[in-house]
Scaffold this motif. Structure first.
Motif, short mmCIF file in Angstrom:
data_model
loop_
_atom_site.label_atom_id
_atom_site.label_comp_id
_atom_site.label_asym_id
_atom_site.label_seq_id
_atom_site.Cartn_x
_atom_site.Cartn_y
_atom_site.Cartn_z
N ASP A 415 0.82 -1.21 0.00
CA ASP A 415 0.00 0.00 0.00
C ASP A 415 0.86 1.26 0.00
N MET A 418 2.05 1.91 -3.49
CA MET A 418 0.99 2.43 -4.35
C MET A 418 0.63 3.86 -3.98
N TRP A 428 -4.46 5.56 -9.17
CA TRP A 428 -4.87 4.16 -9.06
C TRP A 428 -5.75 4.04 -7.82
N ARG A 429 -6.99 3.68 -8.00
CA ARG A 429 -7.95 3.60 -6.91
C ARG A 429 -7.91 2.21 -6.28
N LYS A 430 -7.79 2.17 -4.96
CA LYS A 430 -7.75 0.89 -4.26
C LYS A 430 -9.14 0.33 -4.09
N TRP A 436 -5.97 -2.71 -7.25
CA TRP A 436 -6.02 -1.29 -7.59
C TRP A 436 -6.51 -1.15 -9.03
#
Length: 471
Positions: A415, A418, A428-430, A436
């Motif tokens: 995490d 990212m 980049w959406r988790k 992601w």
């Protein structure tokens, strides 16, 4: 039960059809147990009666396996062997005597030539053993070339009309191909590999194909090279490669020229997914100056070949890589190849041992490797991967999945990498614990390059130079 119609029996049997071991174990450290399962309910049901056997058969062979012949069958015929045969002429089989007569005239009679080492002899010919070759079968240097005896299984498939029921096939061998020092083997190897894939794809139509083999054998089966003299340091027993395609793509394959539909496995079908498992690199960490060692490079060469020889309409969309503590340099080389592929929409990685792997608690496996070095390489690899995710233009909805997030303590580390990517301007959406999704609307919330600090600019430039250095 015998009074029920076949449709209901098929429905009952389908409830016993779970995911095969070749899917469940593909991400595990490679071993000969890839296709082995303790529980085999469909096999058990097929033994109940002939009626159940007939019902279960199409489901039972949906995931099949074929093994390459294990017995070495080829003998290098050099001057020394011909001289030994001359002393046993009366005991030779007809086939052996024909070899002797044919080859005798090709070799010079001077002592220097006769006593030269076998593998240095430029006139080496490779002859296949036949039944009754009692002299040749005891020659010390009987060699192995990939070969598949498919006739019996092919007849079984045809007899029970299973061709279109077999959706997945594992091609397996534990034998190591070791004939790269014999020039005469090149053409022979090409013919044998052509025969292997021709037999499979003429008799079957699997939409998923897995090849499990030692690195040198896998290189031969993929029609590529290893590009490494350090394979001994890594002691990788097996590598896996998995290829998948959509059946609807076959019509496109038959009517287009978007790829060379030639002898190589990667061009036999319009593959849209490629997965690779190279196993553990931990043995190499015990070697002096381990950071200079190079692991086998078949994956890199395959990806580069796909980028050069296949148009976007027919190239892979999804890619996964699994390894146990690969070197950061190896991951960088793979990323350099991925940069050439503009069609990727899903990437999955796993770079640490999974929950099934007790490697870190085994002093024998770790050897002289330092745990700190293992995690430094893991961390370096994720820096390279997230750098790649930030530099490439992925379309919205593209996915990145880290299987390492399933391990306690590693989810936070991934995490952080990212989040650093987000700070560099790539959205980049988790979603969930390990996934992601590319979302360009998040780009505007990140600072532009002109707003980055000098340190941030240097970091961004470093990633690009780092990747470019492995062009």
């Amino acid at each position: 039960m015998n009074g029920l119609p076949n449709e209901l029996l098929i429905q009952i049997a389908s409830h016993l059809d779970g995911a095969p071991p070749s899917i469940r174990k593909f991400t595990h450290e490679p071993s000969a147990d890839l296709t082995y399962s303790v529980d085999a309910p469909l096999k058990d049901l097929s033994r109940v009666s002939w009626k159940w056997r007939k019902i279960v058969l199409p489901i039972l062979f949906r995931y099949s396996r074929v093994e390459l012949d294990n017995d070495p069958q080829w003998v290098p015929i050099d001057a020394n062997l011909i001289e030994a045969m001359q002393c046993q002429l009366s005991k030779l089989s007809d086939h052996e005597f024909q070899i002797y007569q044919k080859m005798r005239s090709k070799f010079k009679s001077n002592s220097t030539f006769r006593l030269g080492q076998a593998f240095d002899d430029p006139l080496i010919n490779l002859c296949r053993l036949q039944q009754g070759d009692n002299f040749l079968k005891f020659v010390p240097n009987i060699l192995w070339i990939p070969h598949l005896s498919f006739a019996e299984f092919g007849r079984f498939v045809a007899r029970h009309n299973l061709k279109h029921h077999i959706k997945s096939l594992v091609v397996f061998t534990q034998k190591e191909y070791e004939l790269r020092h014999v020039a005469a083997a090149d053409a022979l190897l090409g013919r044998q590999i052509f025969s292997v894939w021709s037999q499979i794809f003429s008799g079957l139509e699997p939409t998923r194909l897995v090849v499990a083999a030692p690195p040198a054998s896998l290189a031969a089966l993929l029609d590529t090279q290893m590009l490494s003299a350090d394979a001994w340091a890594f002691d990788m027993k097996l590598h896996y490669i998995e290829l998948q395609y959509e059946p609807s793509q076959l019509d496109h394959m038959r009517t287009s020229d978007c790829r060379p539909w030639n002898l190589a496995l990667i061009h036999r079908r319009p593959w849209t997914y490629l997965g690779y498992n190279e196993g553990s690199s931990i043995t190499a960490f015990s070697v002096y100056e381990y950071h200079l060692k190079q692991s086998p490079k078949m994956l890199y060469l395959i990806l580069v070949r796909l980028a050069k020889e296949v148009q976007d309409c027919c190239n892979i969309r999804s890619f996964s890589f699994h390894g146990v503590f690969p070197f950061g340099t190896n991951v960088t080389i793979i990323v350099r190849a991925l940069q050439k592929l503009k069609t990727l929409r899903k990437i999955q990685v796993q770079l640490a041992p999974g929950p099934e792997n007790s490697l870190l608690s085994s002093p024998k496996r770790i050897g002289r490797a330092q745990p700190r070095d293992l995690w430094l390489e893991w961390n370096e690899s994720y820096k390279v991967i997230t750098g790649y995710l930030g530099l490439m233009e992925f379309e919205d909805g593209s996915e990145f999945i880290s299987k390492d997030c399933n391990e306690t303590g590693l989810a936070g580390e991934v995490d952080e990498h990212m989040q650093a990517l987000q700070k560099r301007g790539s959205g980049w959406r988790k979603e969930g614990n390990h996934r992601w999704v590319r979302d360009s609307t998040l780009d505007q919330n990140a600072p532009s390059l002109t707003e980055l600090s000098n340190n941030g600019m240097r970091q961004f430039s470093w990633w690009r130079k780092y990747l470019d250095s492995y062009n």
